[in-house]
Design a protein around this motif. Structure first.
Motif, PDB file in Angstrom:
ATOM      1  N   HIS A 254       0.831  -1.209   0.000  1.00 44.27           N
ATOM      2  CA  HIS A 254       0.000   0.000   0.000  1.00 44.27           C
ATOM      3  C   HIS A 254       0.861   1.253   0.000  1.00 44.27           C
ATOM      4  O   HIS A 254       0.509   2.262  -0.634  1.00 44.27           O
ATOM      5  N   ARG A 255       1.981   1.208   0.671  1.00 44.77           N
ATOM      6  CA  ARG A 255       2.890   2.357   0.645  1.00 44.77           C
ATOM      7  C   ARG A 255       3.408   2.644  -0.758  1.00 44.77           C
ATOM      8  O   ARG A 255       3.659   3.792  -1.109  1.00 44.77           O
ATOM      9  N   GLY A 256       3.580   1.599  -1.553  1.00 41.53           N
ATOM     10  CA  GLY A 256       3.984   1.814  -2.937  1.00 41.53           C
ATOM     11  C   GLY A 256       2.953   2.632  -3.687  1.00 41.53           C
ATOM     12  O   GLY A 256       3.291   3.539  -4.468  1.00 41.53           O
ATOM     13  N   LEU A 257       1.676   2.334  -3.460  1.00 40.50           N
ATOM     14  CA  LEU A 257       0.602   3.110  -4.074  1.00 40.50           C
ATOM     15  C   LEU A 257       0.659   4.555  -3.610  1.00 40.50           C
ATOM     16  O   LEU A 257       0.508   5.490  -4.423  1.00 40.50           O
ATOM     17  N   TYR A 258       0.884   4.761  -2.322  1.00 42.83           N
ATOM     18  CA  TYR A 258       0.961   6.111  -1.766  1.00 42.83           C
ATOM     19  C   TYR A 258       2.101   6.895  -2.407  1.00 42.83           C
ATOM     20  O   TYR A 258       1.952   8.058  -2.776  1.00 42.83           O
ATOM     21  N   ALA A 259       3.252   6.247  -2.555  1.00 47.17           N
ATOM     22  CA  ALA A 259       4.401   6.914  -3.155  1.00 47.17           C
ATOM     23  C   ALA A 259       4.126   7.283  -4.618  1.00 47.17           C
ATOM     24  O   ALA A 259       4.492   8.376  -5.066  1.00 47.17           O
ATOM     25  N   GLU A 260       3.488   6.390  -5.346  1.00 45.34           N
ATOM     26  CA  GLU A 260       3.154   6.685  -6.741  1.00 45.34           C
ATOM     27  C   GLU A 260       2.284   7.929  -6.838  1.00 45.34           C
ATOM     28  O   GLU A 260       2.531   8.816  -7.667  1.00 45.34           O
ATOM     29  N   PRO A 287       7.299   7.177   2.035  1.00 45.00           N
ATOM     30  CA  PRO A 287       7.492   6.206   3.116  1.00 45.00           C
ATOM     31  C   PRO A 287       8.941   5.747   3.204  1.00 45.00           C
ATOM     32  O   PRO A 287       9.689   5.807   2.218  1.00 45.00           O
ATOM     33  N   PRO A 288       9.359   5.254   4.388  1.00 48.99           N
ATOM     34  CA  PRO A 288      10.746   4.814   4.548  1.00 48.99           C
ATOM     35  C   PRO A 288      11.032   3.516   3.807  1.00 48.99           C
ATOM     36  O   PRO A 288      12.146   3.277   3.356  1.00 48.99           O
ATOM     37  N   VAL A 289      10.015   2.640   3.705  1.00 48.76           N
ATOM     38  CA  VAL A 289      10.141   1.355   3.017  1.00 48.76           C
ATOM     39  C   VAL A 289       8.838   1.103   2.293  1.00 48.76           C
ATOM     40  O   VAL A 289       7.764   1.370   2.822  1.00 48.76           O
ATOM     41  N   ALA A 290       8.914   0.597   1.058  1.00 53.54           N
ATOM     42  CA  ALA A 290       7.709   0.281   0.295  1.00 53.54           C
ATOM     43  C   ALA A 290       8.012  -0.889  -0.623  1.00 53.54           C
ATOM     44  O   ALA A 290       9.184  -1.237  -0.854  1.00 53.54           O
ATOM     45  N   LYS A 291       6.956  -1.506  -1.167  1.00 51.48           N
ATOM     46  CA  LYS A 291       7.113  -2.596  -2.109  1.00 51.48           C
ATOM     47  C   LYS A 291       6.143  -2.426  -3.279  1.00 51.48           C
ATOM     48  O   LYS A 291       5.120  -1.771  -3.146  1.00 51.48           O
ATOM     49  N   TRP A 292       6.531  -3.026  -4.386  1.00 49.50           N
ATOM     50  CA  TRP A 292       5.651  -3.110  -5.541  1.00 49.50           C
ATOM     51  C   TRP A 292       5.544  -4.568  -5.962  1.00 49.50           C
ATOM     52  O   TRP A 292       6.543  -5.296  -5.989  1.00 49.50           O
ATOM     53  N   THR A 293       4.331  -5.013  -6.249  1.00 48.72           N
ATOM     54  CA  THR A 293       4.148  -6.409  -6.633  1.00 48.72           C
ATOM     55  C   THR A 293       4.445  -6.595  -8.106  1.00 48.72           C
ATOM     56  O   THR A 293       4.508  -5.650  -8.879  1.00 48.72           O
TER      57      THR A 293
END
Length: 293
Positions: A254-260, A287-293
């Motif tokens: 979800h943080r990846g979405l926020y960063a985008e 965010p400090p850490v994020a992921k993308w699927t």
């Protein structure tokens, strides 16, 4: 008129600073009461500056960031007051969404505000954003801001709590404000390339100038005042909840979405970078850490 607005600018800037102080104290209080083996988190505070083309004073602010706390994995609370002359790209961007023909003739501006983004340790506690601001030019002035909740794991009762507080503060000023600004938030915080919202919404408003500066400033203050009661109730309910690796994975995605969203669509990010404000302060929301699927 000039003297009157100098007084109003000073009042607005002082209000944003006082709200910042209140929020920072409340967040450090959460750290103190969380418990755990590590030391409670504290904000690192640094001054920020805006770069001007000719090297003249262009304002700045305070960047307050806490990393690796008991409750907050990363949270930033920034205030700034900047001024100078808008570049052509910034003028074009503003003129595209409102009638600012006078800004082309006289591109001087002044802007002050507070911006907050919190990314939490516990995946059950939602990330959150809040900002309020005042913008002035020789030909126009307006207020903007809002707040929205961004849970990785959604709880309808948390969404209801958050929205109920926002509605209450909006209704003190104008019953039409909450439905209008909720709908605006739903539209604004939508991520087109993902076909979904970045969270569960809140309120968003911009270009607010009813012709009554005092009324618009009072409303903007109440948007700021609503933040802590709206958010802290949700934090208290979820901050001690147990979570799994799957919960953490959902949070990082979800943080990846926020960063985008913040890098591609957010007006504040675009304006800050376009006008030469401190890039670290502008990108504090990431965010400090994020992921993308």
């Amino acid at each position: 008129m000039t003297d009157m607005f100098e007084t109003r600018k000073a009042r607005a800037s002082a209000w944003f600073r006082s709200l910042r102080d209140e929020i920072v104290a409340a967040f450090e209080g959460l750290e103190d009461t969380q418990g755990g083996g590590q030391e409670p988190g504290r904000f690192d505070v640094s001054e920020t500056t805006r770069a001007s083309d000719d090297g003249s004073d262009a304002g700045g602010g305070l960047m307050s960031v806490m990393r690796g706390g008991r409750v907050f994995e990363k949270v930033g609370v920034n205030v700034s007051t900047v001024y100078g002359t808008l570049g052509e790209r910034a003028v074009q961007a503003m003129a595209a969404r409102k009638d600012l023909s006078g800004l082309r003739d006289d591109p001087r501006f002044w802007a002050s505000g507070i911006s907050l983004v919190a990314h939490m340790q516990n995946p059950h506690v939602p990330a959150v954003h809040m900002n309020t601001r005042m913008f002035w030019t020789p030909s126009a002035w307006w207020f903007g801001g809002g707040s929205d909740l961004n849970p990785a794991i959604e709880y309808p009762e948390d969404t209801a709590t958050f929205h109920d507080v926002l509605k209450d503060h909006c209704d003190r000023h104008q019953p039409a404000y909450y439905p209008r600004f909720k709908a605006w938030a739903d539209e604004y915080f939508f991520v087109p390339h993902r076909g979904r919202a970045r969270g569960v919404g809140g309120i968003f408003y911009d270009d607010l100038n009813t012709g009554d500066w005092e009324a618009d400033f009072a409303f903007t203050q109440d948007v700021g005042r609503a933040f802590l009661p709206a958010f802290l109730g949700v934090v208290e309910k979820r901050r001690h909840a147990a979570f799994t690796e799957a919960d953490r994975e959902a949070q990082l995605v979800h943080r990846g979405l926020y960063a985008e969203y913040n890098l591609v669509y957010d007006r504040g990010t675009k304006f800050g970078l376009e006008t030469g404000h401190d890039a670290n302060a502008v990108l504090m929301s990431l965010p400090p850490v994020a992921k993308w699927t």
